[in-house]
Enzyme design. Sequence first.
Site, short mmCIF file in Angstrom:
data_model
loop_
_atom_site.label_atom_id
_atom_site.label_comp_id
_atom_site.label_asym_id
_atom_site.label_seq_id
_atom_site.Cartn_x
_atom_site.Cartn_y
_atom_site.Cartn_z
CE1 TYR A 94 41.21 -55.57 117.05
CE2 TYR A 94 41.20 -56.35 114.77
CZ TYR A 94 41.90 -55.96 115.90
OH TYR A 94 43.27 -55.97 115.90
CD GLU A 136 45.12 -56.42 113.34
OE1 GLU A 136 44.06 -57.03 113.02
OE2 GLU A 136 45.45 -56.18 114.52
#
Length: 401
Positions: A94, A136
């Site tokens: 990310y 997640e």
Amino acid sequence: MTDAQKDLVRGTVPILKEHGVTLTKYFYSRMFTHHPELRNVFNMGNQQNAKQQTALAMAVLAYAEHIENPSVLLPVLDAIGQKHTSLSIRPEHYRIVGKHLIASIQEVLGDLASEELIAAWTVAYGQLAELMANHEGQIYQKLADTEGGWTGWRPFAVKRKTAESDEITSFYLYPVDGGKIADFRPGQFISVRIFIPQLNLFQPRQYSISCAPNGDYYRISVKREFGAELNLNGMVSNRLHDFINTGDIIDVSAPAGNFVLAASENPVVFISGGVGQTPLVSMMEELIASGSDRPKAWIHGCRNRRVHAFHDALAKWKTEANFEGHIFYDAVDTDADPEFVRNGWVDLQRVDTANFAPNSEYYICGPASFITKNYNDLIAAGVDRSFIFFEEFGPQTIQLN
């Protein structure tokens, strides 16, 4: 995030609607130039056909539109998170994505990208990344806590390879370490990763598990792709067909996905096109194995009997109580049962849906156009949206619910 920053992000919605895919194409090109190793993580087939760029553009647009309350996007974000964890996407990814996405916004917008706008999107992306990484992380933790579960990649051996039709072959996958495997819910998928010499890359692909939970193995049923110019997705499927044989080892992720058979006693109607039947086979096998009394119907379409995988199983299920089958072929054999097999494409208007109960659950899987048509036909027939579930293979580009 300040109200002024939220206004700035919302103000980019018209630009994202018109130029979102242009932005995401630029972003992926930029990121892969600086981080070529990520080509082993991302599905390059979806880069080639622009599905990934389109899906990301839609996700960024949706986030901008709901910047005031991004929690309303959780159902969509969960589907994305399920796929990310199956590909072993981690928080550090990310950070890389954020760096190149913000740079891409600045470079593509040029003079329109004020310092205040870039600052606003930097904060907005940071919040989205934190939301996704935390969600997640919970999925990873659940996998780690599950008996037989794991995160990342685990070696599995092909112990059986079975042709199901002229196009579809099943692979029975057993863990090399001899340990237990994570249970799964019918309808979920696994990712497999193999090396593609033509690309000099490892490539992951997601395949629905096509069997009921059994505690010993996973079965995937893969369609061979034909054509003079195969896309990169076809290269992976065909390599499985041509080069992966009994005894070979491939990397596998733990089961994931939220297209699953609901835990209810409602009647079920499966609607599938081509290889889209695979997650539904898992659901049906589980219903049969558990002795479920739920009324069951299956509407399936493909080109002909030769390419129809699991035809014999479907014919056998037709003899079971509480089962109704309707098969559509482009070309019907002369000896086909006319009450079971029809000519043409799947058309719900040619099926006596009066037999289906008002509380029937509908599970649709197939090409995007197939899903859209049958979803809309069900809505037109008066079916409540909450009873319709669908799975789009690959990145999410369909918005129906």
